[in-house]
Design an enzyme around this catalytic site. Structure first.
Site, PDB file in Angstrom:
ATOM      1  N   HIS A  14       8.195  -6.730  -8.870  1.00 36.52           N
ATOM      2  CA  HIS A  14       7.290  -6.364  -9.949  1.00 36.52           C
ATOM      3  C   HIS A  14       6.140  -5.533  -9.401  1.00 36.52           C
ATOM      4  O   HIS A  14       5.971  -5.398  -8.185  1.00 36.52           O
ATOM      5  CB  HIS A  14       6.767  -7.605 -10.680  1.00 36.52           C
ATOM      6  CG  HIS A  14       5.914  -8.506  -9.858  1.00 36.52           C
ATOM      7  ND1 HIS A  14       6.392  -9.234  -8.779  1.00 36.52           N
ATOM      8  CD2 HIS A  14       4.583  -8.833  -9.946  1.00 36.52           C
ATOM      9  CE1 HIS A  14       5.430  -9.965  -8.269  1.00 36.52           C
ATOM     10  NE2 HIS A  14       4.317  -9.731  -8.936  1.00 36.52           N
TER      11      HIS A  14
ATOM     12  N   ASP B  32       0.331  -6.831  -4.331  1.00 40.61           N
ATOM     13  CA  ASP B  32       0.708  -7.624  -3.161  1.00 40.61           C
ATOM     14  C   ASP B  32       2.208  -7.633  -2.940  1.00 40.61           C
ATOM     15  O   ASP B  32       2.687  -8.173  -1.943  1.00 40.61           O
ATOM     16  CB  ASP B  32       0.169  -9.053  -3.279  1.00 40.61           C
ATOM     17  CG  ASP B  32       0.591  -9.765  -4.554  1.00 40.61           C
ATOM     18  OD1 ASP B  32       0.594  -9.116  -5.619  1.00 40.61           O
ATOM     19  OD2 ASP B  32       0.908 -10.968  -4.498  1.00 40.61           O
TER      20      ASP B  32
END
Length: 306
Positions: free
Chosen positions: A63, A67
Site C-alpha cells: 500500500h 513506511d
C-alpha cells in the site's frame, strides 16, 4: 529441500527509530529474490544481508504509506548506478504505478534496465506465477487500499527410490514419469505401482504476508493452513482501541488470525516505536496461538522449510 528463506530488512511501523527500520523483507526462493514492501533503508538491509541486487526481479508493494514504499526510489536508482540490465517488475496498485511512474520517468530516464508495473486491484487474485510458485494478492483492512501477499510453492515431484527402480528395470528416461506419480508398466504388460518405486514429495511451503491490517475475518477465510504467516502486531492489547482506529492489529489479534487459519508458524512485526522490548507482544500472541511464534528483527534469516 529447495531454498525458501525469509530475510527481514525492516519490521518497524510508521517512522524509523533507533531500534527498527520501516517495513521491508525479501523472500529468497531458489536464489530468486522477491521483495515485499520497500521502506527506507531497504537497500542498506540488502547489503548487510549480502543479498544480490542482480537477483531481485520482483517487488511487491502492499500500500501507499511511506513506511512501505519510500525506499523504492533510492533502491531503483542504485540498481541503475550498478548498471543493472533486463527487467524489474513492481507489483503495485494503479495509483502507485502512476505516481512512481512519473518519478522514475524523470529521475531514471535512460535507465540501464526496464522498470515494469504490474497493476494489482483490490480483490483476491493471482498476480504472479512461474514454474515454482504462485503469488496471490489478498485484500486487507486498513485506512487505504492495502493488499497482503500469499506465496505458495507448487506441488513438488516425488522422489525415485533408485534401488527399487533398478530392481524393476525401470529405464532412466522413465524416472520423470515416476516423479510425477505415474505407475511403471513393464514390457510384459505388468504394472508396478508408483508407491513401490518412489517416496513422498517434500511438502510445499506457503508464506502469507499480512501488513498493514486491522483484525479481519475476511482474511481468515482467504487463508488455509499456511506454513508461515507474517502478521503485523503494532500494539499490545492495552491499545486495542487505538489499533482499530488506525487500521492496525494487536499481537493477540495477529495470533488469533494465525490460529483460525490453521497456520503452523507466526512471525510478528510492524511494531509501534513506543516499544523498547517486544517480549510482551510475544507473550500475548503465545496465549492465543499454539504454534511457533517469532519476533521479527532486522537481519533475521528464517529458513521457511523448517
Amino acid at each position: 529441500m529447495d531454498k525458501f528463506e525469509l530475510n527481514i530488512l525492516g519490521c518497524g511501523s510508521a517512522t524509523t527509530s533507533m531500534r527498527h527500520m520501516p517495513t521491508s523483507q525479501v523472500l529468497n526462493i531458489r536464489d530468486n529474490l522477491f521483495m515485499i514492501d520497500c521502506g527506507e533503508a531497504a537497500q542498506l538491509g540488502m547489503l548487510r544481508q549480502r543479498l544480490k541486487f542482480a537477483r531481485l526481479n520482483h517487488i511487491f508493494i502492499s500500500h501507499l504509506h511511506g513506511d512501505h514504499c519510500f525506499g523504492l526510489p533510492g533502491l531503483l536508482s542504485t540498481l541503475d548506478l550498478h548498471g543493472r540490465s533486463g527487467a524489474l517488475t513492481i507489483h503495485i496498485n494503479a495509483e502507485g504505478a502512476k505516481h512512481f511512474g512519473d518519478f522514475f520517468n524523470f529521475f531514471l530516464k535512460g535507465s540501464s534496465y526496464n522498470i515494469q508495473f504490474n497493476v494489482i486491484g483490490t480483490r483476491k487474485a493471482v498476480i504472479y506465477e512461474d514454474d515454482a510458485i504462485t503469488v496471490t494478492a489478498l485484500p486487507l483492512k486498513h485506512r487505504v487500499p492495502t493488499m497482503g501477499f500469499l506465496f505458495e510453492e507448487k506441488p513438488k515431484l516425488r522422489h525415485v527410490n533408485g534401488e527399487m527402480a533398478r530392481f524393476h528395470n525401470v529405464p532412466l528416461h522413465m524416472y520423470n514419469n515416476l516423479r510425477q506419480g505415474k505407475d511403471f508398466v513393464t514390457p510384459e504388460g505388468n504394472t508396478v505401482p508408483n508407491s513401490l518405486l518412489t517416496t513422498a514429495a517434500d511438502p510445499s511451503i506457503s508464506y502469507a504476508y499480512c501488513s498493514d491490517t486491522a483484525f479481519s475475518p475476511r482474511l481468515v477465510s482467504m487463508l488455509h493452513q499456511p506454513t508461515w504467516i507474517y502478521h503485523e502486531a503494532t500494539y499490545a492489547d492495552e491499545y486495542a482501541k487505538l489499533a482499530k482506529q488506525r487500521g492496525h492489529s494487536t499481537a493477540s489479534q495477529a495470533a488469533t488470525v494465525a490460529a483460525q487459519t490453521g497456520a503452523k508458524n507466526l512471525i510478528l512485526g510492524h511494531y509501534s516505536k513506543r516499544y523498547t522490548d517486544e517480549q510482551p507482544l510475544l507473550l500475548e500472541a503465545q496465549q492465543h496461538f499454539g504454534g511457533r511464534v517469532l519476533l521479527a528483527n532486522e537481519g533475521m534469516k528464517i529458513d521457511l522449510t523448517k
